[in-house]
Scaffold this active site. Sequence first.
Site, PDB file in Angstrom:
ATOM      1  N   HIS A  56       0.830  -1.212   0.000  1.00 48.47           N
ATOM      2  CA  HIS A  56       0.000   0.000   0.000  1.00 48.47           C
ATOM      3  C   HIS A  56       0.865   1.263   0.000  1.00 48.47           C
ATOM      4  O   HIS A  56       1.230   1.790   1.041  1.00 48.47           O
ATOM      5  CB  HIS A  56      -0.900  -0.040   1.248  1.00 48.47           C
ATOM      6  CG  HIS A  56      -1.999   0.977   1.238  1.00 48.47           C
ATOM      7  ND1 HIS A  56      -3.248   0.718   1.772  1.00 48.47           N
ATOM      8  CD2 HIS A  56      -2.050   2.251   0.781  1.00 48.47           C
ATOM      9  CE1 HIS A  56      -4.001   1.789   1.637  1.00 48.47           C
ATOM     10  NE2 HIS A  56      -3.302   2.728   1.045  1.00 48.47           N
ATOM     11  N   LEU A  59       2.235   6.755  -4.796  1.00 42.78           N
ATOM     12  CA  LEU A  59       3.393   7.350  -5.477  1.00 42.78           C
ATOM     13  C   LEU A  59       3.049   8.667  -6.173  1.00 42.78           C
ATOM     14  O   LEU A  59       3.948   9.382  -6.619  1.00 42.78           O
ATOM     15  CB  LEU A  59       3.986   6.357  -6.485  1.00 42.78           C
ATOM     16  CG  LEU A  59       4.659   5.118  -5.864  1.00 42.78           C
ATOM     17  CD1 LEU A  59       5.143   4.161  -6.944  1.00 42.78           C
ATOM     18  CD2 LEU A  59       5.813   5.509  -4.948  1.00 42.78           C
ATOM     19  N   ARG A  60       1.743   8.965  -6.281  1.00 40.23           N
ATOM     20  CA  ARG A  60       1.243  10.285  -6.743  1.00 40.23           C
ATOM     21  C   ARG A  60       1.482  10.614  -8.209  1.00 40.23           C
ATOM     22  O   ARG A  60       1.080  11.685  -8.658  1.00 40.23           O
ATOM     23  CB  ARG A  60       1.816  11.426  -5.892  1.00 40.23           C
ATOM     24  CG  ARG A  60       1.524  11.293  -4.407  1.00 40.23           C
ATOM     25  CD  ARG A  60       0.061  11.489  -4.087  1.00 40.23           C
ATOM     26  NE  ARG A  60      -0.175  11.539  -2.666  1.00 40.23           N
ATOM     27  CZ  ARG A  60      -1.133  10.855  -2.043  1.00 40.23           C
ATOM     28  NH1 ARG A  60      -1.958  10.085  -2.733  1.00 40.23           N
ATOM     29  NH2 ARG A  60      -1.295  10.949  -0.740  1.00 40.23           N
ATOM     30  N   ASP A 150      -8.872   2.792  -2.988  1.00 34.61           N
ATOM     31  CA  ASP A 150      -8.343   3.357  -1.736  1.00 34.61           C
ATOM     32  C   ASP A 150      -8.369   4.883  -1.710  1.00 34.61           C
ATOM     33  O   ASP A 150      -8.021   5.543  -2.690  1.00 34.61           O
ATOM     34  CB  ASP A 150      -6.917   2.894  -1.472  1.00 34.61           C
ATOM     35  CG  ASP A 150      -6.403   3.454  -0.166  1.00 34.61           C
ATOM     36  OD1 ASP A 150      -6.951   3.092   0.876  1.00 34.61           O
ATOM     37  OD2 ASP A 150      -5.483   4.290  -0.194  1.00 34.61           O
ATOM     38  N   HIS A 230      -5.506  -0.920   5.721  1.00 30.01           N
ATOM     39  CA  HIS A 230      -5.346  -0.163   6.977  1.00 30.01           C
ATOM     40  C   HIS A 230      -6.410  -0.404   8.046  1.00 30.01           C
ATOM     41  O   HIS A 230      -7.155   0.512   8.410  1.00 30.01           O
ATOM     42  CB  HIS A 230      -5.202   1.336   6.699  1.00 30.01           C
ATOM     43  CG  HIS A 230      -6.085   1.915   5.610  1.00 30.01           C
ATOM     44  ND1 HIS A 230      -7.463   1.731   5.567  1.00 30.01           N
ATOM     45  CD2 HIS A 230      -5.779   2.680   4.530  1.00 30.01           C
ATOM     46  CE1 HIS A 230      -7.944   2.367   4.513  1.00 30.01           C
ATOM     47  NE2 HIS A 230      -6.950   2.938   3.870  1.00 30.01           N
ATOM     48  N   ASP A 303       0.850   2.529   3.768  1.00 36.26           N
ATOM     49  CA  ASP A 303      -0.056   3.617   3.373  1.00 36.26           C
ATOM     50  C   ASP A 303       0.733   4.925   3.257  1.00 36.26           C
ATOM     51  O   ASP A 303       0.248   5.993   3.630  1.00 36.26           O
ATOM     52  CB  ASP A 303      -1.247   3.750   4.327  1.00 36.26           C
ATOM     53  CG  ASP A 303      -2.367   4.604   3.731  1.00 36.26           C
ATOM     54  OD1 ASP A 303      -2.240   5.035   2.572  1.00 36.26           O
ATOM     55  OD2 ASP A 303      -3.363   4.846   4.437  1.00 36.26           O
ATOM     56  N   GLY A 322      -3.255  11.714   5.570  1.00 30.94           N
ATOM     57  CA  GLY A 322      -2.189  10.829   5.131  1.00 30.94           C
ATOM     58  C   GLY A 322      -0.842  11.239   5.666  1.00 30.94           C
ATOM     59  O   GLY A 322      -0.614  12.413   5.963  1.00 30.94           O
TER      60      GLY A 322
HETATM   61  O1  DOR Z   1      -4.845   9.025   4.899  1.00 28.62           O
HETATM   62  C1  DOR Z   1      -5.032   8.592   3.784  1.00 28.62           C
HETATM   63  N1  DOR Z   1      -4.426   9.118   2.711  1.00 28.62           N
HETATM   64  N2  DOR Z   1      -5.863   7.570   3.621  1.00 28.62           N
HETATM   65  C2  DOR Z   1      -6.233   7.143   2.410  1.00 28.62           C
HETATM   66  O2  DOR Z   1      -6.989   6.219   2.331  1.00 28.62           O
HETATM   67  C3  DOR Z   1      -5.742   7.828   1.187  1.00 28.62           C
HETATM   68  C4  DOR Z   1      -4.447   8.474   1.452  1.00 28.62           C
HETATM   69  C5  DOR Z   1      -4.023   9.419   0.371  1.00 28.62           C
HETATM   70  O3  DOR Z   1      -4.156   9.104  -0.810  1.00 28.62           O
HETATM   71  O4  DOR Z   1      -3.510  10.490   0.726  1.00 28.62           O
END
Ligand code: DOR
Length: 425
Positions: A56, A59-60, A150, A230, A303, A322
Amino acid sequence: MTAYLITSVSVVGAAPTDLLIRDGVIAEVGPGLTAPDATVVDGTGLVALPGLVDLHTHLREPGREDAETVESGSRAAALGGYTAVCAMANTSPVADTAGVVEQVWRLGREAALVDVQPIGAVTVGLAGERLAELGAMADSAARVRIFSDDGHCVADPKLMRRALEYVKAFDGIIAQHAEEPRLTEGAQMHEGEVSTRLGLIGWPAVAEEAIIARDVLLAEHVGSRLHVCHVSTAGSVEVLRQAKARGVRVTAEVTPHHLLLTDERAETYDPVYKVNPPLRTAADIAALRAALADGVIDVIATDHAPHAVEDKECEWAYARPGMLGLETALSIALDVLGPEWDLIAERMSRTPARIAGLTGHGVDPAPGVPANLTLIDPAARRTIEPAELASRSRNTPYARMTLPGRIVATFLRGEPTVLDGKAVK
Ligand code: DOR
């Protein structure tokens, strides 16, 4: 290809031995090896584990290359001891077509720091309305086997059923972000004593537990594979425990932060602690740690969720959820589990590799095995400085904390990606 001789290293906690790496594989294992042509890496005091595998990772790329790229995230992963990561689909455009997953997969190959295995979206645009082209993504060069929305929950039970049915044809997995959206409208943090005191709208534990309960029943009905992202509550652990006892094909992950940090962090109003699902209570942490030890939770997954400064250094309500994870996960695992190397290898390498079907990963060093491994100095302690991280983002919740363990080297198919604690390229 350079050969490497790693001397006096403890393989998964066993008595020290030597490892010879040649032509991408472990050529020999045993004490007193010699290889005049090999570069020697002194493994005294170090532990070798099969390269870590993250189920999980965000990588954006494409879309938010200011926060992370496939290359910067891959470098962060290698520095964290990883040799493979599964890249989540909530990019822009969303990874809901063969074209996008192939792009991510190719960028991973070009960076060549870890194996990047794309995860495909379950629904078009993560909108939860229509199934994405799951078959085309599975047939693509990226050979997608895990699908996830996700960041969003596949909330529609009929769509979730169809998705589970569809991926059964190729033994695929639906990885669910378990969050009942009606129960979390406007939610900012865990619903409990602290949220009441702070006056922030709460995210009740039952919003996660209700979806997991529904989905294990759907997976059981369909006979398909479900993975729960998660897991964060004690109640979720109990639902999973019962489902596993009945033989439901369900696996589950927990993040390092949900094993360590509680909702009391929100008292600082520092959005670095804002995450989805939210940080929970000490009782939840105790249940998650017990489930990790007894196998109800299969995997530690990071994550890793990099965010640009403007998305994190703002008011809590406007901040994105996140936190970073790749470069600190092993240290948190060591802190939480202690030097239980076999358990760490199981939860952070062997099992995630098996779930994702990543052959050549998650295999303990032995003659003939691909040389995907990481070397850890368990005696080292390091203080986390956000500016020193390889990630393009800085949103680590462990800033200035001193954590145990340091990754000294990582090898991907026999080539070092990290040596002396530094990225090789
Ligand atoms: O905190 C989180 N950030 N939970 C997620 O399910 C997505 C992730 C994100 O993409 O930033």
